[in-house]
Write an enzyme that holds these catalytic residues in place. Structure first.
Site, PDB file in Angstrom:
ATOM      1  N   TYR A   1       0.838  -1.211   0.000  1.00 55.20           N
ATOM      2  CA  TYR A   1       0.000   0.000   0.000  1.00 55.20           C
ATOM      3  C   TYR A   1       0.869   1.256   0.000  1.00 55.20           C
ATOM      4  O   TYR A   1       0.356   2.364  -0.204  1.00 55.20           O
ATOM      5  CB  TYR A   1      -0.941   0.049   1.216  1.00 55.20           C
ATOM      6  CG  TYR A   1      -1.876  -1.130   1.373  1.00 55.20           C
ATOM      7  CD1 TYR A   1      -2.071  -2.053   0.350  1.00 55.20           C
ATOM      8  CD2 TYR A   1      -2.587  -1.337   2.557  1.00 55.20           C
ATOM      9  CE1 TYR A   1      -2.916  -3.141   0.508  1.00 55.20           C
ATOM     10  CE2 TYR A   1      -3.437  -2.416   2.716  1.00 55.20           C
ATOM     11  CZ  TYR A   1      -3.582  -3.319   1.695  1.00 55.20           C
ATOM     12  OH  TYR A   1      -4.421  -4.389   1.866  1.00 55.20           O
TER      13      TYR A   1
ATOM     14  N   SER B   1     -12.804  -5.959   2.000  1.00 53.49           N
ATOM     15  CA  SER B   1     -13.699  -5.459   0.939  1.00 53.49           C
ATOM     16  C   SER B   1     -15.166  -5.807   1.194  1.00 53.49           C
ATOM     17  O   SER B   1     -15.945  -5.953   0.246  1.00 53.49           O
ATOM     18  CB  SER B   1     -13.266  -5.973  -0.442  1.00 53.49           C
ATOM     19  OG  SER B   1     -11.973  -5.499  -0.776  1.00 53.49           O
TER      20      SER B   1
HETATM   21  N1  LIG Z   1      -5.275  -8.800   1.788  1.00 50.50           N
HETATM   22  C1  LIG Z   1      -5.678  -8.287   0.655  1.00 50.50           C
HETATM   23  O1  LIG Z   1      -5.328  -8.737  -0.442  1.00 50.50           O
HETATM   24  C2  LIG Z   1      -6.615  -7.124   0.695  1.00 50.50           C
HETATM   25  C3  LIG Z   1      -7.341  -6.761  -0.449  1.00 50.50           C
HETATM   26  C4  LIG Z   1      -8.220  -5.690  -0.341  1.00 50.50           C
HETATM   27  C5  LIG Z   1      -8.354  -5.026   0.853  1.00 50.50           C
HETATM   28  N2  LIG Z   1      -7.618  -5.374   1.947  1.00 50.50           N
HETATM   29  C6  LIG Z   1      -7.703  -4.656   3.237  1.00 50.50           C
HETATM   30  O2  LIG Z   1      -9.061  -4.588   3.597  1.00 50.50           O
HETATM   31  C7  LIG Z   1      -9.440  -3.229   3.773  1.00 50.50           C
HETATM   32  C8  LIG Z   1     -10.892  -3.059   3.420  1.00 50.50           C
HETATM   33  O3  LIG Z   1     -11.135  -3.425   2.090  1.00 50.50           O
HETATM   34  P1  LIG Z   1     -11.414  -2.344   0.949  1.00 50.50           P
HETATM   35  O4  LIG Z   1     -10.706  -1.087   1.254  1.00 50.50           O
HETATM   36  O5  LIG Z   1     -11.162  -3.031  -0.337  1.00 50.50           O
HETATM   37  O6  LIG Z   1     -12.990  -2.154   1.026  1.00 50.50           O
HETATM   38  P2  LIG Z   1     -14.034  -1.731   2.151  1.00 50.50           P
HETATM   39  O7  LIG Z   1     -13.374  -1.179   3.335  1.00 50.50           O
HETATM   40  O8  LIG Z   1     -14.969  -2.843   2.318  1.00 50.50           O
HETATM   41  O9  LIG Z   1     -14.810  -0.575   1.377  1.00 50.50           O
HETATM   42  C9  LIG Z   1     -14.196   0.667   1.154  1.00 50.50           C
HETATM   43  C10 LIG Z   1     -15.156   1.515   0.355  1.00 50.50           C
HETATM   44  O10 LIG Z   1     -16.357   1.699   1.118  1.00 50.50           O
HETATM   45  C11 LIG Z   1     -16.541   3.083   1.384  1.00 50.50           C
HETATM   46  N3  LIG Z   1     -17.069   3.180   2.748  1.00 50.50           N
HETATM   47  C12 LIG Z   1     -16.394   3.060   3.914  1.00 50.50           C
HETATM   48  N4  LIG Z   1     -17.211   3.195   4.963  1.00 50.50           N
HETATM   49  C13 LIG Z   1     -18.444   3.412   4.456  1.00 50.50           C
HETATM   50  C14 LIG Z   1     -19.715   3.630   5.050  1.00 50.50           C
HETATM   51  N5  LIG Z   1     -19.862   3.645   6.363  1.00 50.50           N
HETATM   52  N6  LIG Z   1     -20.767   3.808   4.224  1.00 50.50           N
HETATM   53  C15 LIG Z   1     -20.616   3.783   2.877  1.00 50.50           C
HETATM   54  N7  LIG Z   1     -19.441   3.576   2.262  1.00 50.50           N
HETATM   55  C16 LIG Z   1     -18.360   3.389   3.049  1.00 50.50           C
HETATM   56  C17 LIG Z   1     -15.197   3.738   1.205  1.00 50.50           C
HETATM   57  O11 LIG Z   1     -15.329   5.055   0.755  1.00 50.50           O
HETATM   58  P3  LIG Z   1     -14.685   6.324   1.530  1.00 50.50           P
HETATM   59  O12 LIG Z   1     -13.236   6.050   1.764  1.00 50.50           O
HETATM   60  O13 LIG Z   1     -14.923   7.434   0.558  1.00 50.50           O
HETATM   61  O14 LIG Z   1     -15.479   6.476   2.804  1.00 50.50           O
HETATM   62  C18 LIG Z   1     -14.579   2.869   0.092  1.00 50.50           C
HETATM   63  O15 LIG Z   1     -15.053   3.283  -1.183  1.00 50.50           O
HETATM   64  C19 LIG Z   1      -8.450  -2.481   2.863  1.00 50.50           C
HETATM   65  O16 LIG Z   1      -8.416  -1.106   3.111  1.00 50.50           O
HETATM   66  C20 LIG Z   1      -7.190  -3.220   3.176  1.00 50.50           C
HETATM   67  O17 LIG Z   1      -6.667  -2.789   4.429  1.00 50.50           O
HETATM   68  C21 LIG Z   1      -6.767  -6.430   1.877  1.00 50.50           C
END
Ligand SMILES: NC(=O)c1ccc[n+]([C@@H]2O[C@H](COP(=O)([O-])OP(=O)(O)OC[C@H]3O[C@@H](n4cnc5c(N)ncnc54)[C@H](OP(=O)(O)O)[C@@H]3O)[C@@H](O)[C@H]2O)c1
Length: 272
Positions: free
Chosen positions: A49, A186
């Site tokens: 990241y 996600s």
């Molecule tokens: N191990 C892996 O391969 C892998 C892969 C993907 C992700 N991850 C980890 O998992 C974490 C979470 O996954 P992710 O970032 O893909 O997706 P997520 O956290 O499930 O979703 C993030 C999205 O949702 C929005 N969001 C956040 N809170 C919200 C709410 N209360 N209401 C409406 N929308 C909301 C965010 O927008 P805003 O920012 O504009 O609020 C962003 O567009 C990542 O940040 C990372 O740390 C790991």
């Protein structure tokens, strides 16, 4: 107080953390600081990241002491998996994150070109030195885990995509049988916050759709790591722990028709 799942004698993972993928620059600093000040006790990052230093700055800005929160980070795919890379990168992560230990270090994606045993044993050396408290993996299928477990190194966590419409039940059952906890990533992507059932339950409980999804993740025994760049959403996501969804409603989420993953890079190796 946020509940935890015990990983081993030295580490217990809080069931909610702040995700930081795609959080860079000032946004990352502010999000991490706001999260810790709001009561988060867990930050999820990764070498890939490119934000370790920003995470560290956010931690400093929060004023929260190191022993009050948990940090997960991940080895860089694909170059970070040889024994020498694990050693060098592990030391670098400590400097970048300005900490003397990482609570949970994960292999970010399976890379079968480097034997899992080589990577895991090098991670275990860092653990023996107190630089890492627990070891885990990410994006591993049962087949990868079968191979990796042969190394004899304790794998405590598998971080994988889990959403209402991609609930990974088979993988979760497999991991439960091996005492491997699950971190769900996600969970809010893929249009899940607009699903009619989720919207209906949000109305029923007087919560937001995101809170319904995150509550379901935790109620089903997993760790949730929502990412947001908005302080109000960061607080909203933490407050997803403050209520209980009835079992029949949780079961309705479990029983949603299943679809495709959102995160499916070409190197994903998910068919193994
Ligand atoms: N191990 C892996 O391969 C892998 C892969 C993907 C992700 N991850 C980890 O998992 C974490 C979470 O996954 P992710 O970032 O893909 O997706 P997520 O956290 O499930 O979703 C993030 C999205 O949702 C929005 N969001 C956040 N809170 C919200 C709410 N209360 N209401 C409406 N929308 C909301 C965010 O927008 P805003 O920012 O504009 O609020 C962003 O567009 C990542 O940040 C990372 O740390 C790991």
């Amino acid at each position: 107080m946020i509940n935890t799942i015990r990983l081993n004698q030295e580490a217990a993972i809080p069931v909610v953390g702040l995700g930081t993928w795609q959080l860079t620059g000032q946004d990352c600093i502010v999000a991490v600081a706001e999260a810790l000040k709001a009561g988060y006790t867990h930050i999820d990052t990764a070498d890939g990241y490119g934000n370790h230093a920003r995470v560290a700055q956010g931690i400093k800005n929060s004023g929260v002491a190191r022993d009050k929160f948990f940090i997960t980070t991940k080895l860089a795919y694909p170059g970070g998996y040889t024994a020498s890379a694990v050693r060098a990168d592990g030391e670098r992560f400590l400097q970048e994150l300005e900490t003397s230990y990482i609570d949970l270090l994960l292999i970010h994606w399976p890379n079968r070109e480097v034997p899992f045993a080589e990577t895991l044993k090098a991670m275990d050396e860092l653990k023996k030195e107190g630089k890492v408290k627990a070891i885990g993996v990410s994006n591993f299928t049962p087949h990868h885990l079968d191979d990796a477990l042969k190394a004899g190194v304790e794998i405590t966590n598998n971080q994988v995509e889990v959403r209402p419409r991609f609930n990974q039940k088979t993988l979760r059952d497999y991991c439960a049988g091996k005492n491997i906890s699950i971190t769900a990533y996600s969970s809010l992507r893929g249009g899940e916050t607009e699903l009619p059932l989720v919207v209906e339950l949000a109305q029923k409980y007087g919560k937001t759709p995101a809170q319904i999804i995150l509550n379901w993740v935790v109620a089903r025994g997993m760790v949730a790591i929502p990412k947001s760049s908005h302080p109000e959403r960061i607080k909203e996501n933490l407050a997803s722990l403050d209520f209980a969804i009835e079992e029949a409603d949780l079961a309705q989420i479990d029983n949603l028709p299943q679809g495709e993953r959102v995160n499916s890079p070409s190197f994903g190796d998910f068919d193994y």
